[in-house]
Design a protein around this motif. Structure first.
Motif, PDB file in Angstrom:
ATOM      1  N   LEU A 203      -3.542 -17.797   2.360  1.00  0.00           N
ATOM      2  CA  LEU A 203      -2.304 -17.485   1.410  1.00  0.00           C
ATOM      3  C   LEU A 203      -1.031 -17.604   2.200  1.00  0.00           C
ATOM      4  CD1 LEU A 203      -1.748 -14.437   1.837  1.00  0.00           C
ATOM      5  CD2 LEU A 203      -3.328 -14.300  -0.207  1.00  0.00           C
ATOM      6  N   ARG A 204       0.083 -17.720   1.476  1.00  0.00           N
ATOM      7  CA  ARG A 204       1.379 -17.677   1.988  1.00  0.00           C
ATOM      8  C   ARG A 204       2.063 -16.335   1.280  1.00  0.00           C
ATOM      9  NH1 ARG A 204       3.671 -22.345   4.379  1.00  0.00           N
ATOM     10  NH2 ARG A 204       1.671 -23.603   5.049  1.00  0.00           N
ATOM     11  N   ALA A 205       2.603 -15.520   2.212  1.00  0.00           N
ATOM     12  CA  ALA A 205       2.904 -14.158   1.711  1.00  0.00           C
ATOM     13  C   ALA A 205       4.342 -14.040   1.896  1.00  0.00           C
ATOM     14  CB  ALA A 205       2.471 -13.069   2.763  1.00  0.00           C
ATOM     15  N   GLY A 206       5.137 -13.544   0.710  1.00  0.00           N
ATOM     16  CA  GLY A 206       6.598 -13.124   0.820  1.00  0.00           C
ATOM     17  C   GLY A 206       7.551 -14.142   0.386  1.00  0.00           C
ATOM     18  N   ALA A 207       8.555 -13.947   0.422  1.00  0.00           N
ATOM     19  CA  ALA A 207       9.804 -14.949   0.172  1.00  0.00           C
ATOM     20  C   ALA A 207       9.802 -16.118   1.027  1.00  0.00           C
ATOM     21  CB  ALA A 207      11.083 -14.450  -0.032  1.00  0.00           C
ATOM     22  N   ARG A 208       9.315 -15.815   2.360  1.00  0.00           N
ATOM     23  CA  ARG A 208       9.443 -16.874   3.423  1.00  0.00           C
ATOM     24  C   ARG A 208       8.007 -17.598   3.588  1.00  0.00           C
ATOM     25  NH1 ARG A 208      12.714 -13.015   6.069  1.00  0.00           N
ATOM     26  NH2 ARG A 208      10.992 -11.847   7.015  1.00  0.00           N
ATOM     27  N   ARG A 209       7.120 -17.139   2.627  1.00  0.00           N
ATOM     28  CA  ARG A 209       5.712 -17.961   2.439  1.00  0.00           C
ATOM     29  C   ARG A 209       4.903 -17.751   3.914  1.00  0.00           C
ATOM     30  NH1 ARG A 209       5.345 -22.983   1.512  1.00  0.00           N
ATOM     31  NH2 ARG A 209       3.318 -22.460   0.167  1.00  0.00           N
ATOM     32  N   ILE A 210       4.831 -16.499   4.549  1.00  0.00           N
ATOM     33  CA  ILE A 210       4.383 -16.414   5.675  1.00  0.00           C
ATOM     34  C   ILE A 210       2.847 -16.574   5.721  1.00  0.00           C
ATOM     35  CG2 ILE A 210       3.756 -14.782   7.561  1.00  0.00           C
ATOM     36  CD1 ILE A 210       6.362 -13.133   6.678  1.00  0.00           C
ATOM     37  N   PRO A 211       2.420 -17.617   6.800  1.00  0.00           N
ATOM     38  CA  PRO A 211       0.918 -18.007   6.550  1.00  0.00           C
ATOM     39  C   PRO A 211       0.383 -16.582   6.782  1.00  0.00           C
ATOM     40  CG  PRO A 211       2.075 -19.764   7.690  1.00  0.00           C
ATOM     41  CD  PRO A 211       3.126 -18.468   7.438  1.00  0.00           C
ATOM     42  N   ALA A 212      -0.858 -16.383   6.292  1.00  0.00           N
ATOM     43  CA  ALA A 212      -1.760 -15.107   6.375  1.00  0.00           C
ATOM     44  C   ALA A 212      -3.066 -15.231   5.831  1.00  0.00           C
ATOM     45  CB  ALA A 212      -1.015 -14.120   5.371  1.00  0.00           C
ATOM     46  N   ALA A 213      -3.956 -14.340   6.423  1.00  0.00           N
ATOM     47  CA  ALA A 213      -5.413 -14.394   6.187  1.00  0.00           C
ATOM     48  C   ALA A 213      -5.579 -12.752   5.758  1.00  0.00           C
ATOM     49  CB  ALA A 213      -6.204 -14.673   7.015  1.00  0.00           C
ATOM     50  N   VAL A 214      -6.373 -12.544   4.521  1.00  0.00           N
ATOM     51  CA  VAL A 214      -6.766 -11.290   4.231  1.00  0.00           C
ATOM     52  C   VAL A 214      -8.120 -11.362   4.061  1.00  0.00           C
ATOM     53  CG1 VAL A 214      -6.743  -9.610   2.580  1.00  0.00           C
ATOM     54  CG2 VAL A 214      -4.696 -10.793   2.680  1.00  0.00           C
ATOM     55  N   LEU A 215      -8.678 -10.076   5.008  1.00  0.00           N
ATOM     56  CA  LEU A 215     -10.186  -9.981   5.029  1.00  0.00           C
ATOM     57  C   LEU A 215     -10.664  -8.717   4.544  1.00  0.00           C
ATOM     58  CD1 LEU A 215      -9.254 -11.822   7.946  1.00  0.00           C
ATOM     59  CD2 LEU A 215     -11.797 -12.022   7.734  1.00  0.00           C
ATOM     60  N   LEU A 216     -11.517  -8.509   3.622  1.00  0.00           N
ATOM     61  CA  LEU A 216     -12.120  -7.048   3.129  1.00  0.00           C
ATOM     62  C   LEU A 216     -13.490  -6.980   3.355  1.00  0.00           C
ATOM     63  CD1 LEU A 216     -10.716  -7.374  -0.522  1.00  0.00           C
ATOM     64  CD2 LEU A 216      -9.399  -6.639   1.354  1.00  0.00           C
ATOM     65  N   PRO A 217     -13.929  -5.663   3.463  1.00  0.00           N
ATOM     66  CA  PRO A 217     -15.269  -5.505   3.743  1.00  0.00           C
ATOM     67  C   PRO A 217     -16.446  -6.272   2.891  1.00  0.00           C
ATOM     68  CG  PRO A 217     -14.307  -3.537   3.477  1.00  0.00           C
ATOM     69  CD  PRO A 217     -13.254  -4.441   2.966  1.00  0.00           C
ATOM     70  N   THR A 218     -17.297  -6.732   3.645  1.00  0.00           N
ATOM     71  CA  THR A 218     -18.341  -7.510   2.746  1.00  0.00           C
ATOM     72  C   THR A 218     -18.873  -6.753   1.765  1.00  0.00           C
ATOM     73  OG1 THR A 218     -18.866  -8.444   5.053  1.00  0.00           O
ATOM     74  CG2 THR A 218     -20.644  -8.761   3.204  1.00  0.00           C
ATOM     75  N   GLY A 219     -18.925  -7.398   0.366  1.00  0.00           N
ATOM     76  CA  GLY A 219     -19.278  -6.831  -0.564  1.00  0.00           C
ATOM     77  C   GLY A 219     -18.324  -5.811  -1.218  1.00  0.00           C
ATOM     78  N   HIS A 220     -17.061  -5.783  -0.728  1.00  0.00           N
ATOM     79  CA  HIS A 220     -16.036  -4.810  -1.367  1.00  0.00           C
ATOM     80  C   HIS A 220     -15.722  -5.205  -2.817  1.00  0.00           C
ATOM     81  CE1 HIS A 220     -11.721  -3.461  -2.430  1.00  0.00           C
ATOM     82  NE2 HIS A 220     -12.456  -2.476  -1.590  1.00  0.00           N
ATOM     83  N   ARG A 221     -15.758  -4.263  -3.834  1.00  0.00           N
ATOM     84  CA  ARG A 221     -15.566  -4.487  -5.075  1.00  0.00           C
ATOM     85  C   ARG A 221     -14.137  -3.948  -5.571  1.00  0.00           C
ATOM     86  NH1 ARG A 221     -20.421  -1.103  -7.070  1.00  0.00           N
ATOM     87  NH2 ARG A 221     -19.043   0.346  -5.708  1.00  0.00           N
ATOM     88  N   GLU A 222     -13.462  -4.396  -6.682  1.00  0.00           N
ATOM     89  CA  GLU A 222     -12.017  -3.816  -6.997  1.00  0.00           C
ATOM     90  C   GLU A 222     -12.165  -2.432  -7.542  1.00  0.00           C
ATOM     91  OE1 GLU A 222      -8.919  -4.879 -10.293  1.00  0.00           O
ATOM     92  OE2 GLU A 222     -10.764  -6.329 -10.195  1.00  0.00           O
ATOM     93  N   GLN A 223     -13.411  -1.986  -7.767  1.00  0.00           N
ATOM     94  CA  GLN A 223     -13.336  -0.535  -8.101  1.00  0.00           C
ATOM     95  C   GLN A 223     -13.588   0.356  -7.195  1.00  0.00           C
ATOM     96  OE1 GLN A 223     -15.366  -3.273  -9.083  1.00  0.00           O
ATOM     97  NE2 GLN A 223     -17.444  -2.255  -9.528  1.00  0.00           N
ATOM     98  N   ASP A 224     -13.578  -0.149  -5.697  1.00  0.00           N
ATOM     99  CA  ASP A 224     -13.711   0.712  -4.593  1.00  0.00           C
ATOM    100  C   ASP A 224     -12.399   1.159  -4.232  1.00  0.00           C
ATOM    101  OD1 ASP A 224     -16.567   0.071  -4.721  1.00  0.00           O
ATOM    102  OD2 ASP A 224     -16.563  -1.489  -3.047  1.00  0.00           O
ATOM    103  N   GLY A 225     -11.402   0.683  -4.715  1.00  0.00           N
ATOM    104  CA  GLY A 225     -10.024   1.342  -4.603  1.00  0.00           C
ATOM    105  C   GLY A 225      -9.492   0.754  -3.420  1.00  0.00           C
ATOM    106  N   PRO A 226      -8.268   1.008  -2.805  1.00  0.00           N
ATOM    107  CA  PRO A 226      -7.497   0.498  -1.696  1.00  0.00           C
ATOM    108  C   PRO A 226      -8.006   1.157  -0.541  1.00  0.00           C
ATOM    109  CG  PRO A 226      -6.321   2.428  -2.946  1.00  0.00           C
ATOM    110  CD  PRO A 226      -7.419   2.117  -3.677  1.00  0.00           C
ATOM    111  N   LEU A 227      -7.831   0.443   0.423  1.00  0.00           N
ATOM    112  CA  LEU A 227      -8.532   0.432   1.938  1.00  0.00           C
ATOM    113  C   LEU A 227      -7.536   0.521   2.913  1.00  0.00           C
ATOM    114  CD1 LEU A 227     -10.709  -2.808   1.634  1.00  0.00           C
ATOM    115  CD2 LEU A 227     -11.632  -0.360   1.751  1.00  0.00           C
ATOM    116  N   PRO A 228      -7.769   1.448   3.887  1.00  0.00           N
ATOM    117  CA  PRO A 228      -6.718   1.695   5.165  1.00  0.00           C
ATOM    118  C   PRO A 228      -6.764   0.191   5.537  1.00  0.00           C
ATOM    119  CG  PRO A 228      -9.071   2.396   5.687  1.00  0.00           C
ATOM    120  CD  PRO A 228      -9.069   2.335   4.148  1.00  0.00           C
ATOM    121  N   VAL A 229      -5.581  -0.168   6.088  1.00  0.00           N
ATOM    122  CA  VAL A 229      -5.189  -1.370   6.594  1.00  0.00           C
ATOM    123  C   VAL A 229      -4.961  -1.473   8.175  1.00  0.00           C
ATOM    124  CG1 VAL A 229      -3.379  -3.655   6.237  1.00  0.00           C
ATOM    125  CG2 VAL A 229      -3.523  -1.615   4.427  1.00  0.00           C
TER     126      VAL A 229
END
Length: 725
Positions: free
Chosen positions: A467-493
């Motif tokens: 995706l593109r992030a922020g006002a400058r549309r910075i190219p970015a990729a986000v990867l979450l743990p395999t099988g992560h669910r929304e209810q699992d809550g926030p993750l260390p970054v």
């Protein structure tokens, strides 16, 4: 599953054993001008390092007939490969971690190939599929057949030599006049920074050669030792640090038969070396006279020159200027039919393909490389607004149009998916190498026929969201743990960037995210962001760091992190960053300058004092330290103003560095560690004995991943369960 894939194996072990999943994959393609034959390198398995030279005969619509033309195991009789210091240095500059036949060159018809193996000279008759050794001086470096296939030129101990293809008549063409002189080799700066790995070029008629003479006597000497082996002498390295003298590089025209002037070997090629000391590129083809691209030391001015082969005089063809710097583009300069100059320029605001006076690329494209110049068109690779994509395009020389050549993924008949591609062409034969997000590795196809790859399938599957992030549309990729669910809550970054010049990390290719996905599977939300200064976006994006690298690249990492936190499960109270080389520099900046954002950092092989890095790279962005001392202080992690320790709180850092690194020398990390110690700043240092800027050793590569996870868990206050799946 490929036969060598071990399903119970951990990712770090497999990643290291397979050289990041590169072993067994076909690479280094060449195509005969009539399209009848394709050559390439490939090792016999996903964990086999010794590459062989292969030939595919193209038979119309039928599947190509494939056979090995040269197998290093047979040619060496099972003996272990021995590398000369010159060959080790050459592989380090090209980041080559495999073995066997790691490079080759062919004659014009792609009927004869030459290559070095264990410091010896070999040729392969590609039609017959046979290979043999030629008597030669040793150690052989960079052998290249003449276009007519009758001779092979090569270098040995700084001497340029030539031998007939039947093994007779070996003789020197140019011998060094001093220990500091070489003929036919690229100097450190050219190989490391200019994308020029060679130092001699045959004439199209095979009668003469253009040869680089390099004298590194003016270059300051550094001594690199391995403290784990005090019985060994330090290695003497000619390293041109920012603001210090470069090697003296000249060109000579040599007669291949040895018939040269009485006053010395060859005819000097003359240009204004005082104004343009950098020899960036040489092109000699049947399309016109020899072409040179020479550049001023500040890289804001460059000239395209033609060479008169009878006198050695040069004539300026075009002069280019840029207020920031002029980027070097692979495949240029070159001739198109009609002696039209092919180049890539930022003058229009876009990185555009120019042929003669015409601009042939779409303004929406960002040209990355010129791949092939045909009778009627040009093939080139280019980025577009699609995040992470590098596609192959075609432009008609008459300006009538073109279009995208690469596109559809496997199973996507007729469709176009984001991808990362390159191509090689000869006649009507096109070799297309394409990677996609949805499938591991890359597909190599010859006119649509798949070239088998023996690369292993990773034991994990990467699932990045681009995706593109922020006002400058910075190219970015986000990867979450395999099988992560929304209810699992926030993750260390964990931020996992490179973040600087020539290092695009956000690409539309699955394997580019494997390590990031593994870190995600250890319980992190991983963010990869390509801020300003990274390639593939626009000239303005790349050149936004001119004069101020540190502040710009760090600001974009912070902005991307905060923008992504609005829509992703990121715990901003536990944020770490890791990186190697420029990424290590960025990680150190993050921990020291923004401890309000970052809580831990893994700092790998960082440039901490920018005055200690090389001329062509560092001066491109910051000028010289003599002219801009305040700029160098502001962009160094360790500086004269005592930045380290001046801001609280202090964040834990793991510093990692190879003691044999001759690119980013270990002095960078040692100076940072000393400054941190003086400031009472918590940190740990992991010295890697015998390791260069690469980490090809399996045990080192595997355990580095495991140690980083352990450090991040400990410093972020996470559970310290054993990682490694």
């Amino acid at each position: 599953m490929p036969p060598n894939t071990r399903s119970s194996e951990s990712f770090p072990r497999q990643h290291a054993r397979t050289q990041r999943f590169t072993l067994g994959a076909p690479r280094s393609f060449s195509v005969a001008p009539d399209g009848s034959r394709v050559t390439f390198l490939r090792s016999p398995g996903g964990d086999a390092r010794a590459q062989a030279l292969w030939v595919h005969e193209v038979n119309g619509d039928d599947a190509p007939r494939a056979y090995p033309a040269a197998d290093p195991r047979a040619l060496l009789g099972g003996a272990a490969e021995e590398l000369s210091p010159e060959e080790r240095a050459r592989r380090e500059r090209s980041r080559e971690g495999s073995a066997g036949i790691v490079g080759y060159a062919t004659d014009a018809a792609v009927e004869l190939a030459a290559f070095a193996l264990s410091g010896r000279l070999f040729v392969a008759e590609l039609r017959a599929g046979t290979a043999r050794e030629l008597p030669s001086a040793t150690p052989v470096v960079d052998p290249r057949p003449s276009p007519d296939g009758r001779r092979v030129a090569y270098t040995a101990r700084g001497t340029l030599r030539v031998v007939h293809a039947d093994g007779t008549g070996d003789r020197p063409l140019a011998e060094p006049e001093a220990d500091t002189v070489t003929y036919g080799l690229a100097e450190f700066i050219a190989a490391e920074e200019m994308k020029r790995s060679r130092g001699f070029w045959w004439s199209p008629d095979s009668r003469r050669l253009l040869v680089a003479r390099v004298d590194d006597a003016p270059v300051r000497r550094w001594w690199i030792a391995d403290p784990a082996h005090p019985e060994s002498r330090p290695t003497d390295v000619a390293y041109p640090a920012a603001g210090t003298p470069n090697a003296e590089v000249t060109l000579r025209l040599l007669d291949a038969d040895g018939r040269d002037a009485d006053d010395g070997p060859g005819l000097d090629v003359a240009w204004d070396r005082e104004t343009y000391p950098y020899l960036v590129a040489v092109h000699w083809s049947g399309g016109g006279p020899p072409l040179l691209l020479v550049q001023a030391r500040d890289q804001r001015t460059q000239q395209y020159l033609t060479v008169d082969v009878d006198s050695g005089r040069t004539t300026p063809l075009l002069t280019e200027t840029d207020p920031a710097w002029l980027e070097i583009i692979p495949g240029t300069p070159a001739w198109a039919p009609g002696e039209r100059l092919v180049r890539v320029s930022d003058a229009t605001g876009a990185r555009a393909l120019h042929v003669g006076d015409a601009v042939l690329s779409d303004p929406a494209l960002h040209v990355r490389a010129v791949l092939d110049i045909g009778e009627h068109d040009v093939l080139f690779s280019a980025s577009s607004d699609t995040t992470g994509e590098v596609a192959v395009h075609r432009a008609a020389l008459d300006g009538s149009g073109g279009g995208r050549v690469s596109g559809a993924a496997a199973g996507d008949a007729g469709g176009t998916t984001p991808h990362h591609a390159s191509a090689v062409r000869g006649g009507d034969t096109l070799v297309l190498v394409t990677a996609h997000l949805g499938e591991p590795g890359a597909r190599a196809e010859i006119n649509g026929h798949l070239v088998p790859s023996f690369a292993e399938t990773p034991v994990l599957r990467a699932a990045p969201t681009l995706l593109r992030a922020g006002a400058r549309r910075i190219p970015a990729a986000v990867l979450l743990p395999t099988g992560h669910r929304e209810q699992d809550g926030p993750l260390p970054v964990l931020l996992d960037p490179y973040g600087g010049p020539h290092g695009q990390r956000v690409v539309a290719a699955h394997n580019a995210y494997l390590t990031s996905q593994w870190f995600a599977d250890q319980g992190f939300a991983v963010v990869v962001a390509d801020g300003r200064g990274t390639p593939g976006h626009s000239p303005a994006w790349e050149k936004a760091i001119a004069g101020n690298i540190a502040d710009v690249v760090l600001e974009d990492q912070v902005d991307a992190l905060h923008a992504l936190a609005a829509d992703h499960p990121l715990d901003l109270t536990r944020v770490a960053i890791r990186g190697w080389s420029f990424g290590g520099y960025l990680a150190a900046l993050a921990a020291l300058r923004r401890p309000d954002v970052f809580h831990a950092a893994v700092v790998g092989a960082p440039v901490t004092d920018v005055r200690l890095y090389d001329t062509h790279y560092q001066e491109r962005y910051l000028g010289t330290p003599q002219e801009h001392p305040e700029v160098y202080r502001a962009n160094s992690v360790v500086d004269d103003a005592g930045l380290v320790g001046a801001r609280a709180p202090q964040r834990p850092m793991m510093l990692v560095h190879g003691l044999a690194d001759d690119n980013v020398v270990v002095a960078h990390t040692l100076r940072l560690s000393s400054a941190l110690l003086a400031a009472g700043h918590p940190h740990e240092v992991l010295p890697l004995s015998g390791v260069t800027h690469m980490t090809p050793q399996e045990e080192v590569a595997e355990n580095l991943l495991l140690l980083q996870v352990a450090f991040l868990r400990r410093t972020l206050g996470l559970a310290t369960d054993a990682a490694g799946s």
